[in-house]
Design a protein around this motif. Structure first.
Motif, PDB file in Angstrom:
ATOM      1  N   ALA A 139      57.208  50.037  -4.860  1.00  0.00           N
ATOM      2  CA  ALA A 139      57.730  50.054  -3.488  1.00  0.00           C
ATOM      3  C   ALA A 139      58.583  51.296  -3.231  1.00  0.00           C
ATOM      4  CB  ALA A 139      58.547  48.787  -3.217  1.00  0.00           C
ATOM      5  N   PHE A 140      59.493  51.620  -4.146  1.00  0.00           N
ATOM      6  CA  PHE A 140      60.338  52.800  -3.970  1.00  0.00           C
ATOM      7  C   PHE A 140      59.510  54.082  -3.971  1.00  0.00           C
ATOM      8  CE2 PHE A 140      64.077  50.190  -5.024  1.00  0.00           C
ATOM      9  CZ  PHE A 140      64.990  50.711  -4.126  1.00  0.00           C
ATOM     10  N   TYR A 141      58.521  54.149  -4.860  1.00  0.00           N
ATOM     11  CA  TYR A 141      57.701  55.357  -4.933  1.00  0.00           C
ATOM     12  C   TYR A 141      56.836  55.506  -3.684  1.00  0.00           C
ATOM     13  CZ  TYR A 141      56.109  59.068  -8.104  1.00  0.00           C
ATOM     14  OH  TYR A 141      55.884  60.264  -8.707  1.00  0.00           O
ATOM     15  N   LEU A 142      56.382  54.374  -3.161  1.00  0.00           N
ATOM     16  CA  LEU A 142      55.570  54.408  -1.946  1.00  0.00           C
ATOM     17  C   LEU A 142      56.337  54.993  -0.765  1.00  0.00           C
ATOM     18  CD1 LEU A 142      53.592  51.029  -1.932  1.00  0.00           C
ATOM     19  CD2 LEU A 142      52.612  53.322  -1.866  1.00  0.00           C
ATOM     20  N   ILE A 143      57.640  54.722  -0.718  1.00  0.00           N
ATOM     21  CA  ILE A 143      58.441  55.203   0.405  1.00  0.00           C
ATOM     22  C   ILE A 143      58.308  56.710   0.560  1.00  0.00           C
ATOM     23  CG2 ILE A 143      60.795  55.513   1.251  1.00  0.00           C
ATOM     24  CD1 ILE A 143      61.470  52.805  -0.080  1.00  0.00           C
ATOM     25  N   ALA A 144      58.470  57.419  -0.577  1.00  0.00           N
ATOM     26  CA  ALA A 144      58.431  58.880  -0.534  1.00  0.00           C
ATOM     27  C   ALA A 144      57.088  59.390  -0.030  1.00  0.00           C
ATOM     28  CB  ALA A 144      58.727  59.446  -1.917  1.00  0.00           C
ATOM     29  N   PHE A 178      50.276  54.322  10.176  1.00  0.00           N
ATOM     30  CA  PHE A 178      49.135  53.407  10.158  1.00  0.00           C
ATOM     31  C   PHE A 178      47.867  54.120   9.687  1.00  0.00           C
ATOM     32  CE2 PHE A 178      51.701  50.516  12.748  1.00  0.00           C
ATOM     33  CZ  PHE A 178      51.305  49.284  12.235  1.00  0.00           C
ATOM     34  N   LEU A 179      47.687  55.369  10.091  1.00  0.00           N
ATOM     35  CA  LEU A 179      46.518  56.132   9.658  1.00  0.00           C
ATOM     36  C   LEU A 179      46.509  56.295   8.147  1.00  0.00           C
ATOM     37  CD1 LEU A 179      44.042  57.921  10.215  1.00  0.00           C
ATOM     38  CD2 LEU A 179      45.615  59.836  10.564  1.00  0.00           C
ATOM     39  N   VAL A 180      47.643  56.660   7.576  1.00  0.00           N
ATOM     40  CA  VAL A 180      47.749  56.821   6.124  1.00  0.00           C
ATOM     41  C   VAL A 180      47.481  55.495   5.417  1.00  0.00           C
ATOM     42  CG1 VAL A 180      49.285  57.442   4.223  1.00  0.00           C
ATOM     43  CG2 VAL A 180      49.373  58.713   6.361  1.00  0.00           C
ATOM     44  N   GLY A 181      48.066  54.428   5.928  1.00  0.00           N
ATOM     45  CA  GLY A 181      47.890  53.122   5.300  1.00  0.00           C
ATOM     46  C   GLY A 181      46.439  52.669   5.288  1.00  0.00           C
ATOM     47  N   VAL A 182      45.727  52.886   6.382  1.00  0.00           N
ATOM     48  CA  VAL A 182      44.320  52.470   6.462  1.00  0.00           C
ATOM     49  C   VAL A 182      43.463  53.246   5.470  1.00  0.00           C
ATOM     50  CG1 VAL A 182      42.282  52.498   7.945  1.00  0.00           C
ATOM     51  CG2 VAL A 182      44.455  51.663   8.849  1.00  0.00           C
ATOM     52  N   LEU A 183      43.644  54.558   5.403  1.00  0.00           N
ATOM     53  CA  LEU A 183      42.862  55.367   4.464  1.00  0.00           C
ATOM     54  C   LEU A 183      43.149  54.983   3.023  1.00  0.00           C
ATOM     55  CD1 LEU A 183      43.055  58.890   6.142  1.00  0.00           C
ATOM     56  CD2 LEU A 183      41.028  57.454   5.894  1.00  0.00           C
ATOM     57  N   MET A 184      44.414  54.767   2.697  1.00  0.00           N
ATOM     58  CA  MET A 184      44.791  54.389   1.347  1.00  0.00           C
ATOM     59  C   MET A 184      44.159  53.065   0.930  1.00  0.00           C
ATOM     60  SD  MET A 184      47.223  51.996   0.076  1.00  0.00           S
ATOM     61  CE  MET A 184      48.608  52.033   1.185  1.00  0.00           C
ATOM     62  N   VAL A 185      44.168  52.083   1.823  1.00  0.00           N
ATOM     63  CA  VAL A 185      43.554  50.784   1.513  1.00  0.00           C
ATOM     64  C   VAL A 185      42.059  50.945   1.257  1.00  0.00           C
ATOM     65  CG1 VAL A 185      42.957  48.549   2.513  1.00  0.00           C
ATOM     66  CG2 VAL A 185      45.299  49.407   2.701  1.00  0.00           C
ATOM     67  N   CYS A 186      41.404  51.798   2.029  1.00  0.00           N
ATOM     68  CA  CYS A 186      39.969  52.043   1.834  1.00  0.00           C
ATOM     69  C   CYS A 186      39.697  52.621   0.441  1.00  0.00           C
ATOM     70  CB  CYS A 186      39.433  52.997   2.898  1.00  0.00           C
ATOM     71  SG  CYS A 186      39.349  52.293   4.555  1.00  0.00           S
ATOM     72  N   VAL A 200      52.710  46.648   3.474  1.00  0.00           N
ATOM     73  CA  VAL A 200      54.080  46.868   2.991  1.00  0.00           C
ATOM     74  C   VAL A 200      54.412  48.361   2.999  1.00  0.00           C
ATOM     75  CG1 VAL A 200      55.596  46.691   0.982  1.00  0.00           C
ATOM     76  CG2 VAL A 200      54.132  44.765   1.612  1.00  0.00           C
ATOM     77  N   ALA A 201      53.450  49.184   2.546  1.00  0.00           N
ATOM     78  CA  ALA A 201      53.671  50.631   2.503  1.00  0.00           C
ATOM     79  C   ALA A 201      53.936  51.191   3.900  1.00  0.00           C
ATOM     80  CB  ALA A 201      52.464  51.328   1.877  1.00  0.00           C
ATOM     81  N   ILE A 202      53.174  50.726   4.880  1.00  0.00           N
ATOM     82  CA  ILE A 202      53.379  51.184   6.259  1.00  0.00           C
ATOM     83  C   ILE A 202      54.784  50.813   6.731  1.00  0.00           C
ATOM     84  CG2 ILE A 202      52.664  50.832   8.653  1.00  0.00           C
ATOM     85  CD1 ILE A 202      49.797  50.417   7.544  1.00  0.00           C
ATOM     86  N   GLY A 203      55.202  49.583   6.457  1.00  0.00           N
ATOM     87  CA  GLY A 203      56.542  49.152   6.862  1.00  0.00           C
ATOM     88  C   GLY A 203      57.644  49.961   6.200  1.00  0.00           C
TER      89      GLY A 203
END
Length: 540
Positions: A161-166, A188-196, A418-421
């Protein structure tokens, strides 16, 4: 003021433009889009999605999903590990810290690189021999599985979680600068691509995206450095002299400034950076992608080589950005700050030396850097949920591969949200500074347990769980009441605990608790733990 807190605060107050302000939005709307940069950026995103599609065709089992089937060579894995280290915190954040604080920003690069020899000498070979998918498998090979998996999964998720923030903050600022998008939409764009990437490609896609972007990032950074040095006829002293001339603090930026003021915090940061690498779950997972222990050692050799080279470049990038962008109207926004925030110093430098094409290339590679690291982090978090918690604790190993893969993909989707939030909550923070907090938690929780499990016969299950939990909770708690969260996120006037990060307290506390509780443990499980250690040593 602690060294890195000084640097981070400088990054936020001297050059960081508050994101999503009306003034910045107006500037974004009125400025023309960099079509060359955007085109190169989109081409690179399409390339990585194609890699994911190809990898998805090869990802049929949990072994493929978590460990790429063990088919990655030592050289490839070393480049991928270096790619993990060349994150948003390294490229964007470190350049920004050198840009604002000079020499004080260099401590991060030194800490990151010294962590790799620790990994190779203490962990790499034994991890590959004893583990399957995660470092938790290694610890469970000699301690009771259920309590260890619960602790390790919780610790891994906090570190992730902490690393994701950066990474998410860096990605959001990059997309906002390049496209003029609102920060919220960028996240949101970053989160969607990462999940894919993770849901469909698993470790195969994550590894190959890391390999490609690491090579391109080193090539791009090298080219920028050469273009900067050509301007000064390869006289690095002349570059430093010019940097000191334009910086408000003058020649003070060429020497340590904050360490003498707070040596305890400086030492605490150094411990976090050196030992944190050996506790990061997404780094440790990479030692299970190679076929044998020898390949694991080779991996770390190449990773250390590439990392040292890259961090040497970052020092030139930071001072080059200071000379070529500070005060330049083309890169300055409202209030005299860099457009897009302080973390964008490297991106602006690429435009200053190479125009739109160079900026587009570096932006695309930087975005791929963030996506690849975020994907690795998400994969580590998903494995903690599906492999350690669900398969190991809830189902006690009675789970088929298809069901475990399904749980992994569900966990990936949730972690994406969670990463997006987190990216939205921590916007504006210096990304290198946020990475240091992840290192602080890792070296106070997972690192002590893993090291003692591998080398100390006296460690018991109770000692490992209690000691690791004490390290985790103390690191998390003191971080929450420290400057990083208590002041910068929650808005309080002063921290309740000034040392930042708290590693100088939490790391010895974790080791001491593991030792004391294990020494006092006289249970039947403790005797069994020691016996299993003896059997491992005999087998080795």
């Amino acid at each position: 003021m602690p060294m890195h807190r000084h640097a981070a605060r400088a990054a936020l107050t001297v050059v960081a433009l508050p994101l999503a302000t009306p003034a910045f939005a107006a500037a974004a709307e009125t400025s023309s889009l960099n079509l060359t940069a955007i085109s190169l950026f989109l081409c690179f995103v399409l390339l990585t999605l194609w890699i994911t599609w190809k990898a998805a065709q090869r990802t049929k089992s949990t072994d493929d999903f978590y460990a790429a089937g063990g088919n990655i060579t030592g050289f490839q894995n070393g480049l991928a590990i270096a790619g993990d280290a060349m994150s948003a915190g390294a490229f964007l954040g470190l350049t920004a810290l050198v840009f604002t604080s000079g020499f004080d920003g260099l401590i991060y690069a030194i800490g990151y690189t010294t962590g790799m020899p620790i990994v190779v000498f203490l962990l790499a070979e034994r991890l590959r021999k004893l583990g399957r998918y995660t470092f938790t498998d290694v610890v469970c090979s000699r301690l009771s599985e259920r309590p260890i998996r619960i602790f390790a999964a919780c610790a891994s998720l906090v570190v992730v979680a902490f690393y994701l923030i950066a990474q998410m903050v860096g990605a959001g600022q990059l997309i906002q600068l390049l496209f003029g998008l609102d920060y919220l939409y960028a996240e949101f764009l970053v989160g969607v691509l990462m999940v894919c990437y993770v849901m469909f490609g698993g470790m195969v896609a994550t590894t190959w995206v890391q390999i490609i972007k690491a090579g391109l990032l080193m090539a791009g950074a090298t080219l920028i450095v050469l273009l900067v040095l050509v301007t000064y006829r390869f006289d690095f002293g002349a570059l430093l002299a010019q940097a000191a001339a334009v910086h408000p603090k003058g020649t003070a930026i060429l020497a340590p400034q904050a360490a003498p003021k707070d040596p305890l915090s400086a030492l605490s940061l150094g411990l976090a950076l050196m030992f944190g690498t050996a506790g990061l779950p997404h780094i440790l997972m990479r030692f299970f992608t190679v076929p044998d222990a020898r390949a694991a050692r080779v991996s770390v050799f190449w990773a250390a080589t590439f990392m040292n080279y890259f961090y040497a470049l970052v020092f030139v990038l930071g001072f080059g950005a200071l000379v070529m962008t500070a005060g330049n109207p083309a890169y300055i926004g409202v209030g005299g700050a860099l457009r897009g925030g302080g973390n964008m110093a490297a991106i602006h430098l690429s435009h200053a030396v190479g125009g739109d094409a160079m900026m587009g290339f570096i932006s695309a590679v930087a975005f791929a850097t963030i996506l690849a690291v975020v994907s690795g982090l998400t994969l580590a978090g998903a494995s903690a949920v599906s492999h350690d918690l669900y398969a190991g604790v809830i189902r006690r190993g009675r789970l088929d591969e298809k069901s475990e893969l399904r749980i992994s993909r569900i966990a990936t989707f949730v972690l994406g949200l969670v990463a997006i939030g987190l990216g939205i909550a921590f916007k504006g923070q210096n990304v290198a500074y946020m990475v240091s907090l992840a290192f602080a938690v890792a070296c106070s929780s997972t690192f002590p347990v893993l090291l003692l499990a591998l080398y100390w016969r006296g460690l018991t299950t109770t000692g490992a769980v209690v000691g690791g939990t004490v390290g985790l909770l103390s690191a998390l708690g003191l971080t929450l009441v420290g400057p990083a969260v208590w002041v910068k996120v929650l808005g309080n006037p002063a921290p309740l605990f000034a040392m930042d990060p708290p590693t100088l307290v939490t790391l010895p506390l974790a080791f001491a608790t593991c030792w004391l509780v294990s020494r006092l443990d006289r249970s039947a499980q403790a005797a069994n733990d020691r016996e299993r250690f003896d059997l491992q040593q005999q087998a080795a």
